[in-house]
Design an enzyme around this catalytic site. Structure first.
Site, PDB file in Angstrom:
ATOM      1  N   HIS A  64      -3.364  -7.771  -7.131  1.00 49.38           N
ATOM      2  CA  HIS A  64      -3.087  -8.278  -8.483  1.00 49.38           C
ATOM      3  C   HIS A  64      -2.120  -9.461  -8.384  1.00 49.38           C
ATOM      4  O   HIS A  64      -1.189  -9.425  -7.552  1.00 49.38           O
ATOM      5  CB  HIS A  64      -2.452  -7.150  -9.300  1.00 49.38           C
ATOM      6  CG  HIS A  64      -2.521  -7.351 -10.788  1.00 49.38           C
ATOM      7  ND1 HIS A  64      -1.904  -8.402 -11.438  1.00 49.38           N
ATOM      8  CD2 HIS A  64      -3.108  -6.618 -11.753  1.00 49.38           C
ATOM      9  CE1 HIS A  64      -2.118  -8.278 -12.732  1.00 49.38           C
ATOM     10  NE2 HIS A  64      -2.850  -7.237 -12.967  1.00 49.38           N
ATOM     11  N   GLY A 108      -4.197  -4.004  -5.727  1.00 50.34           N
ATOM     12  CA  GLY A 108      -5.387  -4.040  -6.574  1.00 50.34           C
ATOM     13  C   GLY A 108      -6.610  -4.524  -5.829  1.00 50.34           C
ATOM     14  O   GLY A 108      -7.737  -4.194  -6.168  1.00 50.34           O
ATOM     15  N   TYR A 138       0.476   3.045 -11.327  1.00 55.48           N
ATOM     16  CA  TYR A 138      -0.978   2.785 -11.315  1.00 55.48           C
ATOM     17  C   TYR A 138      -1.654   3.569 -12.428  1.00 55.48           C
ATOM     18  O   TYR A 138      -1.130   4.562 -12.939  1.00 55.48           O
ATOM     19  CB  TYR A 138      -1.567   3.116  -9.941  1.00 55.48           C
ATOM     20  CG  TYR A 138      -2.596   2.082  -9.509  1.00 55.48           C
ATOM     21  CD1 TYR A 138      -2.192   0.828  -9.067  1.00 55.48           C
ATOM     22  CD2 TYR A 138      -3.943   2.349  -9.574  1.00 55.48           C
ATOM     23  CE1 TYR A 138      -3.119  -0.136  -8.691  1.00 55.48           C
ATOM     24  CE2 TYR A 138      -4.891   1.397  -9.197  1.00 55.48           C
ATOM     25  CZ  TYR A 138      -4.462   0.147  -8.763  1.00 55.48           C
ATOM     26  OH  TYR A 138      -5.385  -0.810  -8.398  1.00 55.48           O
TER      27      TYR A 138
HETATM   28  O1  YXS Z   1       5.598 -18.980  -2.650  1.00 58.75           O
HETATM   29  P1  YXS Z   1       4.244 -19.574  -2.968  1.00 58.75           P
HETATM   30  O2  YXS Z   1       4.164 -20.202  -4.333  1.00 58.75           O
HETATM   31  O3  YXS Z   1       3.679 -20.401  -1.840  1.00 58.75           O
HETATM   32  O4  YXS Z   1       3.233 -18.313  -3.081  1.00 58.75           O
HETATM   33  C1  YXS Z   1       3.133 -17.410  -1.994  1.00 58.75           C
HETATM   34  C2  YXS Z   1       3.117 -16.004  -2.570  1.00 58.75           C
HETATM   35  O5  YXS Z   1       4.018 -15.834  -3.650  1.00 58.75           O
HETATM   36  C3  YXS Z   1       1.705 -15.922  -3.080  1.00 58.75           C
HETATM   37  N1  YXS Z   1       1.259 -14.534  -3.233  1.00 58.75           N
HETATM   38  C4  YXS Z   1       1.060 -13.936  -4.414  1.00 58.75           C
HETATM   39  N2  YXS Z   1       1.197 -14.404  -5.669  1.00 58.75           N
HETATM   40  C5  YXS Z   1       0.932 -13.520  -6.669  1.00 58.75           C
HETATM   41  N3  YXS Z   1       0.542 -12.246  -6.457  1.00 58.75           N
HETATM   42  C6  YXS Z   1       0.398 -11.761  -5.210  1.00 58.75           C
HETATM   43  N4  YXS Z   1      -0.022 -10.511  -5.032  1.00 58.75           N
HETATM   44  C7  YXS Z   1       0.668 -12.625  -4.118  1.00 58.75           C
HETATM   45  N5  YXS Z   1       0.663 -12.484  -2.764  1.00 58.75           N
HETATM   46  C8  YXS Z   1       1.028 -13.667  -2.246  1.00 58.75           C
HETATM   47  O6  YXS Z   1       0.916 -16.580  -2.116  1.00 58.75           O
HETATM   48  C9  YXS Z   1       1.735 -17.568  -1.434  1.00 58.75           C
HETATM   49  C10 YXS Z   1       1.662 -17.288   0.049  1.00 58.75           C
HETATM   50  O7  YXS Z   1       2.231 -16.011   0.213  1.00 58.75           O
HETATM   51  P2  YXS Z   1       3.078 -15.657   1.531  1.00 58.75           P
HETATM   52  O8  YXS Z   1       3.943 -16.824   1.891  1.00 58.75           O
HETATM   53  O9  YXS Z   1       3.722 -14.362   1.310  1.00 58.75           O
HETATM   54  O10 YXS Z   1       1.900 -15.518   2.610  1.00 58.75           O
HETATM   55  P3  YXS Z   1       1.959 -14.749   4.012  1.00 58.75           P
HETATM   56  O11 YXS Z   1       0.741 -15.160   4.742  1.00 58.75           O
HETATM   57  O12 YXS Z   1       3.297 -14.932   4.638  1.00 58.75           O
HETATM   58  O13 YXS Z   1       1.862 -13.208   3.624  1.00 58.75           O
HETATM   59  C11 YXS Z   1       0.663 -12.727   3.093  1.00 58.75           C
HETATM   60  C12 YXS Z   1       0.943 -11.351   2.434  1.00 58.75           C
HETATM   61  C13 YXS Z   1      -0.330 -10.887   1.710  1.00 58.75           C
HETATM   62  C14 YXS Z   1       1.361 -10.330   3.511  1.00 58.75           C
HETATM   63  C15 YXS Z   1       2.096 -11.527   1.430  1.00 58.75           C
HETATM   64  O14 YXS Z   1       1.778 -12.608   0.563  1.00 58.75           O
HETATM   65  C16 YXS Z   1       2.286 -10.298   0.584  1.00 58.75           C
HETATM   66  O15 YXS Z   1       2.852  -9.299   1.050  1.00 58.75           O
HETATM   67  N6  YXS Z   1       1.776 -10.371  -0.676  1.00 58.75           N
HETATM   68  C17 YXS Z   1       1.895  -9.254  -1.614  1.00 58.75           C
HETATM   69  C18 YXS Z   1       0.963  -8.107  -1.250  1.00 58.75           C
HETATM   70  C19 YXS Z   1       1.138  -7.016  -2.294  1.00 58.75           C
HETATM   71  O16 YXS Z   1       2.127  -6.272  -2.293  1.00 58.75           O
HETATM   72  N7  YXS Z   1       0.244  -6.962  -3.245  1.00 58.75           N
HETATM   73  C20 YXS Z   1       0.267  -6.039  -4.389  1.00 58.75           C
HETATM   74  C21 YXS Z   1       0.299  -6.891  -5.671  1.00 58.75           C
HETATM   75  S1  YXS Z   1       0.540  -5.871  -7.070  1.00 58.75           S
HETATM   76  C22 YXS Z   1      -0.949  -5.036  -7.220  1.00 58.75           C
HETATM   77  O17 YXS Z   1      -1.928  -5.356  -6.579  1.00 58.75           O
HETATM   78  C23 YXS Z   1      -1.003  -3.874  -8.146  1.00 58.75           C
HETATM   79  C24 YXS Z   1      -0.381  -4.127  -9.470  1.00 58.75           C
HETATM   80  S2  YXS Z   1      -0.238  -2.487  -7.399  1.00 58.75           S
HETATM   81  O18 YXS Z   1       1.003  -2.975  -6.821  1.00 58.75           O
HETATM   82  O19 YXS Z   1       0.012  -1.515  -8.397  1.00 58.75           O
HETATM   83  O20 YXS Z   1      -1.147  -2.040  -6.378  1.00 58.75           O
END
Ligand code: YXS
Length: 259
Positions: A64, A108, A138
């Site tokens: 998400h 998500g 969730y």
């Molecule tokens: O800082 P900029 O502007 O370059 O943006 C960064 C991150 O902020 C962005 N980004 C996201 N933006 C919005 N929502 C996200 N879920 C998201 N994930 C990443 O993308 C740009 C590059 O991210 P960065 O620098 O972290 O990349 P990386 O290659 O070092 O790491 C990749 C990840 C995927 C390991 C890392 O981005 C990460 O841990 N992302 C969040 C993964 C996560 O926790 N997702 C759950 C989202 S909430 C959701 O899905 C549900 C509501 S729930 O939580 O209930 O399951």
């Protein structure tokens, strides 16, 4: 740069997540484009859809779009949330949707992959259920998606630890259908799609819909649902929920206090 790429090969539709800058986060615009592509594939009566990221993707989808989650006092995963729309569109699409996974899958997006009918993944892929990491309560139908993807003990492990599980373990647990080397991912998935596309689309479509209805048929009384919604509201009204989202935006670890 388009958020998704689409193509059609024989009677198979391909949707490629194409927003690596945001790690294919399932933002409202990106979800809208996926749903538009599915509607177009439905009009063309395609027999299989493959949902994938670009070749070489390190992240299939980061889940998400956190920047779109409400700060507080509003259900973050209500009926009209883009992610909820996407899950329902995949589940009701009248042909099998194959998640072709290369890279890591988060939150998500993990539910999105699990809502697909089959999953083919590479050994470096991982799957993480992340609400607990961010403090998100969730939603009920989302939990059913997870419960249909893995045995309850594994769902609890994934939900409570918020830690990724490796594709190799996911395959051993029956959470994914196939684990294939990255070099074989595309040809293997295409062969699988062609096998399905060669069968009766009407028979497959009705079996998919039967399985959706049967898999979603879970006993929950109106009082039980209202109790869950009340508990979820306590969470999304909490300071911890606000802290989880703020910490994500500030790129720091959240400090949860249980209130
Ligand atoms: O800082 P900029 O502007 O370059 O943006 C960064 C991150 O902020 C962005 N980004 C996201 N933006 C919005 N929502 C996200 N879920 C998201 N994930 C990443 O993308 C740009 C590059 O991210 P960065 O620098 O972290 O990349 P990386 O290659 O070092 O790491 C990749 C990840 C995927 C390991 C890392 O981005 C990460 O841990 N992302 C969040 C993964 C996560 O926790 N997702 C759950 C989202 S909430 C959701 O899905 C549900 C509501 S729930 O939580 O209930 O399951």
């Amino acid at each position: 740069m388009p958020l998704i790429l689409t193509s059609v090969e024989e009677n198979i539709g391909f949707i490629t997540l194409n927003h690596d800058e945001k790690r294919n986060a399932l933002s409202e615009p990106l979800v809208r484009d996926i749903i538009g592509a599915l509607a177009d594939f439905r009009r063309q009566q395609l027999r299989v859809v493959v949902l994938r990221a670009r070749p070489g993707a390190k992240v299939w989808s980061a889940g998400h779009d956190v920047s779109e989650l409400p700060e507080s006092r509003r259900d973050p995963l209500g009926w009209d949330d883009p992610l909820r729309h996407l899950i329902r569109e995949i589940e009701t699409f009248p042909a099998p949707v194959i998640a072709m996974i290369e890279g890591t899958v988060w939150g998500g997006a993990c539910e999105t992959a699990f809502a697909c009918d089959l999953i083919v993944a590479t050994p470096k892929s991982t799957f993480a259920v992340t609400p607990a990491k961010i403090g998100v309560p969730y939603n009920v139908s989302g939990m059913v998606t997870f419960m249909n993807a893995a045995v309850l003990r594994i769902v609890k492990e994934m939900a409570f630890t918020a830690q990724p599980i490796a594709a190799e373990r996911a395959e051993r647990l029956g959470v994914i259908n196939y684990l294939v080397p990255v070099a074989e991912l595309e040809p293997f998935t295409l062969t699988l799609a062609r096998q399905i596309a060669a069968n009766s689309p009407l028979s497959i479509s009705v079996m998919k819909e039967q399985l959706r209805i049967l898999a979603g048929a879970r006993p929950m009384s109106p009082q039980g649902f209202e109790r869950v919604q009340g508990l979820r509201r306590i969470v999304y009204d909490s300071q911890d929920y606000r802290e989880g989202i703020q910490a994500f935006k500030e790129k720091r670890k959240p400090v949860f206090k249980g209130s």
